[in-house]
Design an enzyme around this catalytic site. Structure first.
Site, short mmCIF file in Angstrom:
data_model
loop_
_atom_site.label_atom_id
_atom_site.label_comp_id
_atom_site.label_asym_id
_atom_site.label_seq_id
_atom_site.Cartn_x
_atom_site.Cartn_y
_atom_site.Cartn_z
N HIS A 137 -59.68 85.92 30.05
CA HIS A 137 -60.57 86.33 28.95
C HIS A 137 -61.18 85.13 28.23
CE1 HIS A 137 -57.72 89.69 29.43
NE2 HIS A 137 -58.74 90.44 29.11
N HIS A 186 -63.73 97.67 35.58
CA HIS A 186 -62.66 97.05 36.38
C HIS A 186 -62.44 97.87 37.65
CE1 HIS A 186 -61.40 93.68 34.02
NE2 HIS A 186 -61.14 94.39 32.95
N GLU A 210 -63.16 89.81 34.68
CA GLU A 210 -63.35 90.10 33.26
C GLU A 210 -64.84 90.09 32.89
OE1 GLU A 210 -61.98 90.91 30.21
OE2 GLU A 210 -60.64 91.75 31.70
N HIS A 230 -66.20 98.76 29.86
CA HIS A 230 -65.51 97.57 30.37
C HIS A 230 -64.33 97.98 31.25
CE1 HIS A 230 -63.61 93.44 29.83
NE2 HIS A 230 -62.57 94.18 30.18
N GLU A 231 -63.50 98.88 30.71
CA GLU A 231 -62.30 99.30 31.47
C GLU A 231 -62.69 99.97 32.78
OE1 GLU A 231 -59.50 98.21 30.70
OE2 GLU A 231 -60.17 97.47 28.77
ZN LIG Z 1 -60.82 93.58 31.04
#
Ligand SMILES: [Zn+2]
Length: 337
Positions: A262, A169, A191, A165-166
């Site tokens: 989020h 980005h 997100e 996920h990170e």
């Molecule tokens: Zn995130």
């Protein structure tokens, strides 16, 4: 040599790297640290999109730094593991190293991408950030992970989908012209793309088809025994499937005006889940290609409708069935009428 204030710039970093390869233990780390210090500016230029020194060969390069429970601003942590070096005693370090490697491999092998910026960017991870820090983040150039307080969260490096996920980005930042502004619908999309590829990387790693996947984000991360995950793409907002703080809507009926990125990301997350289920098989095949292919067609202020149109357009290139599946998914979450 003081590893934190090394002024080895006069020696080309490739020489330091060569020396490091021939050294062992702390010496090796010291040399590698010096090499990395010299490459720091270059690395950050690359991270900011000024890729003058891109690594076009497609070589995987990972580093893990230990913030030693301080909130030191990267890159001031201590280098504790570099590419090709053996596992260390610290589990968080090895987890960050392994998970960033798996994510790199996914993007390389499945989508033909050369690291986060598609130009061979080094993957820098910072672990043990702060004291009992309950979060993980991408700061535009590197990943930073807290240990969690073990009351709410455990260490953030243990969840592959969180690491992916990170890193995603970063992929979004480099793939979408101008990035996706981290506010409103573009922020929720930002997100969502990270959750989408976080989940896909996990499924790919486990060799799980869409029917077997749990579609959870951060499973195993929650410290409370009854809390199961941060989010569910299958059932956004279903607190029984996730945790008591889950406030995600699954359709536009629940869209929160001015809501957290989020929160509203539940809507595009669920659209991806529905599309992937309709397409069947493995999420990393058609569904991943469609969502990945849509990124360059978005822009800083892209809306959910823009994302719907972009994914439908890419799906149409694959065939009528794919186009129909993706269109239906966006209609089901009421982004399209
Ligand atoms: Zn995130």
């Amino acid at each position: 040599m003081d590893r934190h204030h090394c002024t080895c710039f006069i020696v080309p970093s490739k020489v330091l790297r060569h020396l490091a390869e021939k050294s062992e233990g702390q010496d090796r780390l010291d040399l590698l640290d010096c090499a990395l210090q010299s490459e720091y500016l270059r690395g950050h230029r690359s991270a900011r999109g000024m890729s003058l020194f891109a690594n076009v060969a497609g070589e995987k390069r990972r580093t893990v730094y230990d913030c030693r429970n301080t909130r030191t601003t990267p890159p001031k942590g201590s280098l504790v593991r570099g590419e090709g070096s053996a596992p260390v005693a610290d589990t968080a370090v090895n987890q960050a190293y392994d998970a960033s490697g798996t994510t790199y491999d996914f993007y390389s092998k499945v989508l033909g991408r050369n690291s986060i910026d598609n130009r061979g960017m080094r993957l820098d991870s910072y672990v043990h950030y702060g004291k009992k820090f309950n979060n993980a983040f991408w700061d535009g150039a590197e990943m930073v992970y807290g240990d969690g307080d073990n009351k709410l969260f455990r260490g953030f490096t243990q969840a592959l989908d969180v690491v992916a996920h990170e890193l995603t980005h970063g992929v979004t930042q480099f793939s979408t012209p101008g990035g996706l502004d981290y506010i409103d619908q573009s922020g929720a999309l930002n997100e969502s793309f990270s959750d989408v590829f976080g989940s896909i990387v996990k499924q790919w790693s486990l060799k799980q088809g869409v029917a077997k996947a749990d579609w959870l984000i951060g499973a195993g991360l929650m410290a409370q025994p009854t809390w199961k995950a941060l989010r569910s793409m299958k059932a956004p907002g279903n607190k029984a499937a996730t945790w008591p703080g889950d406030d995600q809507p699954s359709t536009m009926d629940g869209f929160v005006v001015g809501g957290d990125v989020h929160t509203n990301s539940g809507i595009p997350n669920h659209a991806f889940y529905l599309a992937a289920m309709a397409l069947g098989g493995n999420s990393w095949d058609a569904a991943a290609r469609i969502w990945y292919g849509a990124l360059p067609h978005l822009h800083a202020n892209a809306t959910f409708v823009d994302a719907a149109n972009a994914t439908i357009s890419v799906a149409a290139g694959l065939g009528k069935t794919q186009k129909a599946a993706v269109t239906k998914a966006w209609k089901s979450v009421k982004v399209l009428k």
